[in-house]
Scaffold this active site. Structure first.
Site, PDB file in Angstrom:
ATOM      1  N   THR A  25     -18.523  -8.745 -12.705  1.00  0.00           N
ATOM      2  CA  THR A  25     -18.807 -10.074 -12.166  1.00  0.00           C
ATOM      3  C   THR A  25     -20.078 -10.663 -12.772  1.00  0.00           C
ATOM      4  OG1 THR A  25     -19.537 -11.180 -10.135  1.00  0.00           O
ATOM      5  CG2 THR A  25     -19.924  -8.849 -10.243  1.00  0.00           C
ATOM      6  N   ASP A  26     -20.159 -11.988 -12.753  1.00  0.00           N
ATOM      7  CA  ASP A  26     -21.383 -12.647 -13.227  1.00  0.00           C
ATOM      8  C   ASP A  26     -22.552 -12.443 -12.256  1.00  0.00           C
ATOM      9  OD1 ASP A  26     -20.487 -14.273 -11.139  1.00  0.00           O
ATOM     10  OD2 ASP A  26     -20.642 -16.156 -12.260  1.00  0.00           O
ATOM     11  N   GLU A  27     -22.230 -11.951 -11.040  1.00  0.00           N
ATOM     12  CA  GLU A  27     -23.290 -11.834 -10.027  1.00  0.00           C
ATOM     13  C   GLU A  27     -24.332 -10.785 -10.393  1.00  0.00           C
ATOM     14  OE1 GLU A  27     -21.874 -12.131  -5.961  1.00  0.00           O
ATOM     15  OE2 GLU A  27     -20.076 -13.186  -6.614  1.00  0.00           O
ATOM     16  N   TYR A  72     -23.535  -6.000  -3.034  1.00  0.00           N
ATOM     17  CA  TYR A  72     -22.330  -6.095  -3.875  1.00  0.00           C
ATOM     18  C   TYR A  72     -22.721  -6.146  -5.347  1.00  0.00           C
ATOM     19  CZ  TYR A  72     -18.560  -8.404  -6.481  1.00  0.00           C
ATOM     20  OH  TYR A  72     -17.629  -8.737  -7.438  1.00  0.00           O
ATOM     21  N   LYS A 104     -22.144  -3.400  -8.426  1.00  0.00           N
ATOM     22  CA  LYS A 104     -21.391  -3.725  -9.650  1.00  0.00           C
ATOM     23  C   LYS A 104     -22.293  -3.546 -10.872  1.00  0.00           C
ATOM     24  CE  LYS A 104     -17.706  -5.178 -10.141  1.00  0.00           C
ATOM     25  NZ  LYS A 104     -16.363  -4.531 -10.292  1.00  0.00           N
ATOM     26  N   TYR A 160     -22.580 -22.268   4.707  1.00  0.00           N
ATOM     27  CA  TYR A 160     -23.843 -21.524   4.793  1.00  0.00           C
ATOM     28  C   TYR A 160     -25.002 -22.395   4.307  1.00  0.00           C
ATOM     29  CZ  TYR A 160     -20.873 -17.277   4.944  1.00  0.00           C
ATOM     30  OH  TYR A 160     -19.939 -16.313   5.265  1.00  0.00           O
ATOM     31  N   ARG A 168     -21.362 -22.705  -7.554  1.00  0.00           N
ATOM     32  CA  ARG A 168     -20.540 -21.652  -8.141  1.00  0.00           C
ATOM     33  C   ARG A 168     -19.709 -22.272  -9.271  1.00  0.00           C
ATOM     34  NH1 ARG A 168     -23.790 -19.301  -5.663  1.00  0.00           N
ATOM     35  NH2 ARG A 168     -23.564 -17.633  -4.134  1.00  0.00           N
ATOM     36  N   ASN A 176     -21.204 -26.089  -3.221  1.00  0.00           N
ATOM     37  CA  ASN A 176     -20.242 -25.740  -2.169  1.00  0.00           C
ATOM     38  C   ASN A 176     -19.805 -26.968  -1.381  1.00  0.00           C
ATOM     39  OD1 ASN A 176     -20.399 -23.064  -2.899  1.00  0.00           O
ATOM     40  ND2 ASN A 176     -21.884 -22.517  -1.309  1.00  0.00           N
ATOM     41  N   ASP A 191     -27.766 -19.574   6.973  1.00  0.00           N
ATOM     42  CA  ASP A 191     -27.510 -19.200   5.583  1.00  0.00           C
ATOM     43  C   ASP A 191     -27.243 -17.697   5.458  1.00  0.00           C
ATOM     44  OD1 ASP A 191     -27.169 -19.683   2.931  1.00  0.00           O
ATOM     45  OD2 ASP A 191     -29.257 -20.230   2.497  1.00  0.00           O
TER      46      ASP A 191
HETATM   47  P1  NAD Z   1     -10.137  -7.731  -3.992  1.00  0.00           P
HETATM   48  O1  NAD Z   1     -11.125  -7.350  -2.935  1.00  0.00           O
HETATM   49  O2  NAD Z   1      -9.161  -8.827  -3.726  1.00  0.00           O
HETATM   50  O3  NAD Z   1      -9.271  -6.458  -4.403  1.00  0.00           O
HETATM   51  C1  NAD Z   1      -9.833  -5.205  -4.605  1.00  0.00           C
HETATM   52  C2  NAD Z   1      -8.709  -4.176  -4.659  1.00  0.00           C
HETATM   53  O4  NAD Z   1      -9.320  -2.888  -4.863  1.00  0.00           O
HETATM   54  C3  NAD Z   1      -7.878  -4.088  -3.373  1.00  0.00           C
HETATM   55  O5  NAD Z   1      -6.508  -4.050  -3.702  1.00  0.00           O
HETATM   56  C4  NAD Z   1      -8.334  -2.788  -2.747  1.00  0.00           C
HETATM   57  O6  NAD Z   1      -7.329  -2.161  -1.976  1.00  0.00           O
HETATM   58  C5  NAD Z   1      -8.708  -1.962  -3.971  1.00  0.00           C
HETATM   59  N1  NAD Z   1      -9.666  -0.895  -3.652  1.00  0.00           N
HETATM   60  C6  NAD Z   1     -10.811  -1.027  -2.934  1.00  0.00           C
HETATM   61  N2  NAD Z   1     -11.409   0.176  -2.822  1.00  0.00           N
HETATM   62  C7  NAD Z   1     -10.638   1.063  -3.503  1.00  0.00           C
HETATM   63  C8  NAD Z   1     -10.738   2.457  -3.752  1.00  0.00           C
HETATM   64  N3  NAD Z   1     -11.745   3.180  -3.266  1.00  0.00           N
HETATM   65  N4  NAD Z   1      -9.790   3.044  -4.512  1.00  0.00           N
HETATM   66  C9  NAD Z   1      -8.748   2.329  -4.988  1.00  0.00           C
HETATM   67  N5  NAD Z   1      -8.595   1.007  -4.768  1.00  0.00           N
HETATM   68  C10 NAD Z   1      -9.528   0.392  -4.028  1.00  0.00           C
HETATM   69  O7  NAD Z   1     -11.008  -8.024  -5.274  1.00  0.00           O
HETATM   70  P2  NAD Z   1     -10.812  -9.117  -6.429  1.00  0.00           P
HETATM   71  O8  NAD Z   1     -11.426 -10.371  -6.001  1.00  0.00           O
HETATM   72  O9  NAD Z   1      -9.404  -9.084  -6.883  1.00  0.00           O
HETATM   73  O10 NAD Z   1     -11.748  -8.488  -7.566  1.00  0.00           O
HETATM   74  C11 NAD Z   1     -11.224  -7.529  -8.491  1.00  0.00           C
HETATM   75  C12 NAD Z   1     -12.326  -7.128  -9.450  1.00  0.00           C
HETATM   76  O11 NAD Z   1     -12.807  -8.278 -10.141  1.00  0.00           O
HETATM   77  C13 NAD Z   1     -13.548  -6.522  -8.763  1.00  0.00           C
HETATM   78  O12 NAD Z   1     -14.011  -5.455  -9.551  1.00  0.00           O
HETATM   79  C14 NAD Z   1     -14.544  -7.642  -8.695  1.00  0.00           C
HETATM   80  O13 NAD Z   1     -15.874  -7.151  -8.713  1.00  0.00           O
HETATM   81  C15 NAD Z   1     -14.206  -8.392  -9.964  1.00  0.00           C
HETATM   82  N6  NAD Z   1     -14.506  -9.841  -9.935  1.00  0.00           N
HETATM   83  C16 NAD Z   1     -14.061 -10.635  -8.903  1.00  0.00           C
HETATM   84  C17 NAD Z   1     -14.319 -12.003  -8.925  1.00  0.00           C
HETATM   85  C18 NAD Z   1     -13.814 -12.921  -7.839  1.00  0.00           C
HETATM   86  O14 NAD Z   1     -14.124 -14.107  -7.848  1.00  0.00           O
HETATM   87  N7  NAD Z   1     -12.997 -12.453  -6.905  1.00  0.00           N
HETATM   88  C19 NAD Z   1     -15.038 -12.562  -9.990  1.00  0.00           C
HETATM   89  C20 NAD Z   1     -15.476 -11.730 -11.025  1.00  0.00           C
HETATM   90  C21 NAD Z   1     -15.191 -10.371 -10.987  1.00  0.00           C
HETATM   91  P1  TYD Z   2     -17.663 -16.428  -1.721  1.00  0.00           P
HETATM   92  O1  TYD Z   2     -16.286 -16.971  -1.817  1.00  0.00           O
HETATM   93  O2  TYD Z   2     -17.964 -15.391  -0.671  1.00  0.00           O
HETATM   94  O3  TYD Z   2     -18.057 -15.918  -3.177  1.00  0.00           O
HETATM   95  P2  TYD Z   2     -19.505 -15.407  -3.748  1.00  0.00           P
HETATM   96  O4  TYD Z   2     -20.451 -15.249  -2.633  1.00  0.00           O
HETATM   97  O5  TYD Z   2     -19.142 -14.103  -4.375  1.00  0.00           O
HETATM   98  O6  TYD Z   2     -19.905 -16.455  -4.734  1.00  0.00           O
HETATM   99  O7  TYD Z   2     -18.666 -17.642  -1.460  1.00  0.00           O
HETATM  100  C1  TYD Z   2     -18.728 -18.740  -2.359  1.00  0.00           C
HETATM  101  C2  TYD Z   2     -19.846 -19.640  -1.878  1.00  0.00           C
HETATM  102  O8  TYD Z   2     -19.494 -20.205  -0.625  1.00  0.00           O
HETATM  103  C3  TYD Z   2     -21.160 -18.912  -1.649  1.00  0.00           C
HETATM  104  O9  TYD Z   2     -22.230 -19.766  -2.049  1.00  0.00           O
HETATM  105  C4  TYD Z   2     -21.195 -18.676  -0.160  1.00  0.00           C
HETATM  106  C5  TYD Z   2     -20.453 -19.880   0.390  1.00  0.00           C
HETATM  107  N1  TYD Z   2     -19.703 -19.653   1.639  1.00  0.00           N
HETATM  108  C6  TYD Z   2     -19.884 -20.517   2.747  1.00  0.00           C
HETATM  109  O10 TYD Z   2     -20.681 -21.466   2.685  1.00  0.00           O
HETATM  110  N2  TYD Z   2     -19.154 -20.277   3.874  1.00  0.00           N
HETATM  111  C7  TYD Z   2     -18.283 -19.242   3.979  1.00  0.00           C
HETATM  112  O11 TYD Z   2     -17.660 -19.065   5.060  1.00  0.00           O
HETATM  113  C8  TYD Z   2     -18.100 -18.391   2.848  1.00  0.00           C
HETATM  114  C9  TYD Z   2     -17.137 -17.228   2.909  1.00  0.00           C
HETATM  115  C10 TYD Z   2     -18.824 -18.638   1.693  1.00  0.00           C
END
Ligand code: NAD
Ligand code: TYD
Length: 349
Positions: free
Chosen positions: A130-132, A156, A160, A213, A220, A255, A286
């Site tokens: 992730t970019d985070e 988180y 990562k 928040y 984002r 947001n 927040d």
């Molecule tokens: P998600 O939470 O939707 O899915 C995560 C999956 O991992 C689930 O299916 C869960 O069951 C599985 N999992 C969790 N713990 C596990 C374990 N111990 N063993 C096996 N499986 C396990 O997540 P996502 O949003 O699809 O993100 C997927 C990946 O992409 C992550 O590594 C996340 O850091 C990265 N990522 C996500 C975003 C985003 O915006 N969602 C952006 C950039 C990178």
């Molecule tokens: P989120 O979807 O949790 O992604 P991330 O924190 O990984 O960027 O949140 C996106 C943005 O929205 C973040 O600035 C937090 C804000 N947010 C709210 O304001 N209210 C909410 O209920 C949630 C879940 C997020």
């Protein structure tokens, strides 16, 4: 080629699994997932009968299990997405993030190293991140590049970041072929309704309050999930080993602007009076340590591999809302009592 995709029942993983199963019939795709609250096999039910697909219920924190899965399925390449992924949960329970993201990733690296016995030919460990990990930007023009110093600020992102470091350590120390990508916020179908966009779509449908928040000024950079899956495909096939690629949409939204857009588009789609859903907006306390802004410079990926996002945000968000409106069963399923039970048990709320 036997490819292990971890986390393939989750949001992004399900799109990656679908893409690889359908685009590459000659690859065997083994989807390993623990099926936590975020894993839902419904997400991939359209492809689960494919002859080149199989599912293993497994936990990446279990080293013995990872050893046997990699051996049993003769895995030569991994696309590793399994993770705990929600910042708010990491604030409540940081240790599960350490276990899954840091120890789980380290287990997979170790299991691959043992199975591959320093014979790296035809092998690849692709780590999806992730970019985070880069921390928080000010509200100016700067963006994260691949050389931005890591500065994670939530449990988180710190977990990562730690996993990224372990992947690089295996590359430098043992010469394991690895590649890492760091992507901005994704949105699209199958997104679990705890993250901003799917939570707010669900709340707008149900006329529930929309908890913003802080001031809502945090920014984002949003990317449609299928564009992320396509970038992963490109990097998997053409990325240089040992390299990192940033993936992002050049699509920054505060947001509050995003939420107002969502409200307006949904009012139209739901035939509601203009402005009705905006009334649901509620400013709440927040998030602790709330990162102000993320923005990705994806020019390396564009210049080296020719990847650019395919969807404009307006089109992507409309497609996403339509998906949720026509998949109410999916939403009901994941917001059901079972999910609540898990949530209560895990987080004591
Ligand atoms: P998600 O939470 O939707 O899915 C995560 C999956 O991992 C689930 O299916 C869960 O069951 C599985 N999992 C969790 N713990 C596990 C374990 N111990 N063993 C096996 N499986 C396990 O997540 P996502 O949003 O699809 O993100 C997927 C990946 O992409 C992550 O590594 C996340 O850091 C990265 N990522 C996500 C975003 C985003 O915006 N969602 C952006 C950039 C990178
Ligand atoms: P989120 O979807 O949790 O992604 P991330 O924190 O990984 O960027 O949140 C996106 C943005 O929205 C973040 O600035 C937090 C804000 N947010 C709210 O304001 N209210 C909410 O209920 C949630 C879940 C997020």
């Amino acid at each position: 080629m036997n490819i292990l995709i971890t986390g393939g029942a989750g949001f992004i993983g399900s799109h990656v699994v679908r893409r690889f199963v359908t685009q590459y019939p000659n690859y065997n795709i083994i989807n390993l997932d623990k099926l936590t609250y975020a894993g839902n096999l419904e997400n991939i039910k359209d492809i689960d009968q494919s002859s080149n697909y199989s599912f293993v219920k497994g936990d990446i924190t279990d080293l013995e299990q990872m050893r046997s899965v990699i051996k049993e399925h003769s895995i030569s390449r991994i696309i590793h997405l399994a993770a705990e992924s929600h910042v708010d949960r990491s604030i409540t329970d940081p240790l599960i993030f350490v276990r899954t993201n840091l120890i789980g990733t380290s287990n997979l690296l170790q299991a691959c190293k043992e199975a591959w016995k320093n014979d790296w030919s035809g092998k690849l460990f692709y780590h999806v991140s992730t970019d985070e990990v880069y921390g928080s930007l000010e509200l100016d023009k700067r963006m994260f590049t691949e050389s931005t110093a890591y500065d994670p600020r939530s449990p988180y992102s710190a977990s990562k970041a730690g996993s990224d470091h372990m992947v690089r350590a295996f590359y430098h120390t043992y010469h394991m072929p690895v590649v890492i990508s760091n992507c901005s916020n994704n949105y699209g179908p199958n997104h679990f309704p705890e993250k901003l966009i799917p939570l707010f779509i669900n709340n707008i449908i149900n006329k529930k309050s929309l908890p913003v928040y802080g001031s809502g000024e945090n920014v984002r950079d949003w990317l449609f999930v299928e564009d992320h899956a396509r970038a992963i495909d490109d990097i998997f096939h053409k990325g240089r080993h040992g390299e990192t690629y940033n993936i992002g949409g050049h699509n920054e939204w505060s947001n509050i602007d995003l939420i107002k857009t969502l409200c307006n588009v949904m009012d139209k789609k739901l035939n509601r009076v203009e402005g009705e859903s905006e009334k649901l907006i509620t400013y709440v306390t927040d998030r602790a340590g709330h990162d102000m802004r993320y923005a990705i410079d994806a020019s390396k990926l564009q210049d080296e591999l020719g990847w650019t996002p395919s969807l404009q945000f307006e089109e992507g968000i409309s497609k996403t809302i339509d998906w949720y409106l026509s998949n109410q069963d999916w939403l009901d399923n994941v917001t059901s009592g079972e999910y609540q039970k898990y949530y209560n048990n895990q987080y004591g709320e």
